[in-house]
Design a protein around this motif. Structure first.
Motif, PDB file in Angstrom:
ATOM      1  N   GLN A 158      30.092 -22.540 -19.110  1.00  0.00           N
ATOM      2  CA  GLN A 158      29.493 -21.588 -20.958  1.00  0.00           C
ATOM      3  C   GLN A 158      29.250 -23.530 -21.257  1.00  0.00           C
ATOM      4  O   GLN A 158      30.110 -24.076 -20.863  1.00  0.00           O
ATOM      5  N   GLU A 159      28.530 -23.682 -22.340  1.00  0.00           N
ATOM      6  CA  GLU A 159      28.009 -24.338 -22.318  1.00  0.00           C
ATOM      7  C   GLU A 159      28.923 -25.665 -23.679  1.00  0.00           C
ATOM      8  O   GLU A 159      29.273 -24.277 -24.716  1.00  0.00           O
ATOM      9  N   ARG A 160      29.890 -26.459 -23.818  1.00  0.00           N
ATOM     10  CA  ARG A 160      30.995 -26.924 -24.417  1.00  0.00           C
ATOM     11  C   ARG A 160      30.191 -27.824 -25.641  1.00  0.00           C
ATOM     12  O   ARG A 160      30.314 -29.155 -24.704  1.00  0.00           O
ATOM     13  N   THR A 199      33.386 -24.437 -27.637  1.00  0.00           N
ATOM     14  CA  THR A 199      32.462 -22.998 -26.995  1.00  0.00           C
ATOM     15  C   THR A 199      31.908 -21.886 -28.280  1.00  0.00           C
ATOM     16  O   THR A 199      32.771 -21.782 -28.622  1.00  0.00           O
TER      17      THR A 199
END
Length: 402
Positions: free
Chosen positions: A201-203, A90
């Protein structure tokens, strides 16, 4: 007056005994020696060194981006499949703003808001100018058709209308830019470690490239990582090779395709292999005695059935024997029976309980045993470990081996 010795037989007997004892004491005694027989047997010349196994295809999984890794739940030895998700990364959290940074961020927000207001005012101004120029062009349209105004006056009004419309569009773009700058300034205040954001959140997912097992885990705990940092290693332990470092002087004797035996690996019998590669670059290694040696890596493959060595894993120790030369029926003697003589080699054979020097021609040797090409015959007795006291024709007696 001389007295004949025959009148004193005791003196004569004592003299004879003394002479016999002196003769016996100074008479050369046979030298006790150890003997061996020349035999016909198989002979193998090898180079022996310690080696270790290595997974052929070893994949180092590195971080593709800067971010924060989760806690590693995989352990060494765990099986993985191709495409399986190994871990996720992340983005790094925003830093905490100190008093100075927060004041600067709030000032940037205020400046961005003022810039947005200025851009909007400029947009309103250009909109009014564009509307006026458009109305003027519309009034000139019927006049140019009736010929009441010149063509030049009409063209000037048309150009002014186009320019005013372009200025209005540019002012609108400036409003959008000022709005984006205001959002960026607000983001600095909003997204802070002290004020965590609730949105997802983008992972970045990190997947396994092959079917295999975990060989090494470099990062077990959650924490920040940088691009290219090693996280873990994956490989297939069923595909092994053996690497052995040998002296460079021995490496030139080894060729690809040469047979290798692997002993002391933990199994009941030696494993067989074949040399695949002799690396063309050597390296310096300090021996246990502190001597620097030039050594070369030799890479070999197993030729024994897989089920015989499947219990081996990555980094297991083996003892490699590279077979340089091998023959079944070879006339041979122990190397300890040889000695140098007239720029050649010789041995002491036994003839009539005497040492007989014989010059021999030798062939292959493996350190303990040497091949005899000429000079001896099978079952002939020779002296092992000849001492400096031995000479050609010296009487000897065979020492009994206990």
């Amino acid at each position: 007056m001389n007295i004949p010795l025959r009148n004193h037989p005791g003196i004569l007997v004592v003299s004879v005994i003394i002479i016999a004892l002196l003769t016996w004491g100074f008479w050369p005694k046979p030298i006790s020696v150890e003997t061996v027989q020349v035999k016909q047997a198989s002979l193998t010349v090898t180079i022996e060194e310690d080696g270790r196994t290595r997974v052929i295809d070893r994949y180092v999984i590195a971080s593709p981006v800067n971010g924060m890794t989760c806690r590693m739940h995989l352990k060494v030895g765990d099986s993985v499949t191709q495409g399986q998700n190994l871990l996720g990364i992340t983005p790094l959290e925003a830093p905490v703003l100190d008093s100075r940074s927060r004041a600067q961020a709030e000032a940037q927000v205020s400046a961005a808001r003022s810039a947005l207001k200025s851009a909007k005012a400029q947009a309103n101004s250009t909109a009014a100018a564009a509307h006026l120029a458009s109305d003027k062009l519309k009034r000139y349209q019927p006049l140019i058709e009736k010929g009441l105004i010149s063509q030049e006056t009409y063209d000037q009004a048309k150009a002014a209308s186009v320019t005013a419309a372009a200025n209005h569009r540019s002012a609108n773009f400036s409003v959008e830019v000022a709005n984006y700058e205001l959002q960026a300034a607000l983001t600095t205040l909003e997204y802070s470690a002290a004020n965590p954001h609730d949105s997802n959140q983008e992972r970045v997912a990190v997947n396994s490239p092959i079917n295999g097992k975990i060989l090494n885990v470099n990062r077990k705990c959650e924490g920040p990582v940088s691009t290219g940092e090693s996280l873990l290693e994956v490989g297939d332990p069923s595909a092994l090779e053996i690497i052995v470092d040998v002296l460079s002087a021995d490496a030139v004797k080894i060729k690809p395709g040469m047979k290798v035996l692997f002993d002391r690996w933990g199994g009941d019998k030696p494993l067989e292999g074949i040399v695949r590669l002799i690396e063309p670059v050597g390296f310096t290694k300090t021996s246990a005695l502190g001597v620097e040696e030039q050594r070369v890596w030799i890479v070999s493959d197993f030729t024994s059935p897989t089920e015989q060595w499947q219990r081996l894993g990555d980094g297991y120790r083996v003892e490699a024997k590279f077979i340089l030369w091998q023959e079944d029926d070879v006339l041979q003697i122990p190397s300890s029976a040889l000695f140098r003589y007239q720029d050649g080699w010789a041995v002491f054979a036994i003839e009539n309980n005497q040492a007989k020097r014989k010059i021999v021609q030798i062939g292959q040797r493996n350190g303990l045993t040497v091949q005899i090409l000429s000079g001896l015959v099978e079952n002939e007795k020779i002296i092992n470990h000849p001492s400096d006291a031995l000479e050609d024709g010296v009487n000897i007696e065979e020492r009994l081996n206990k």
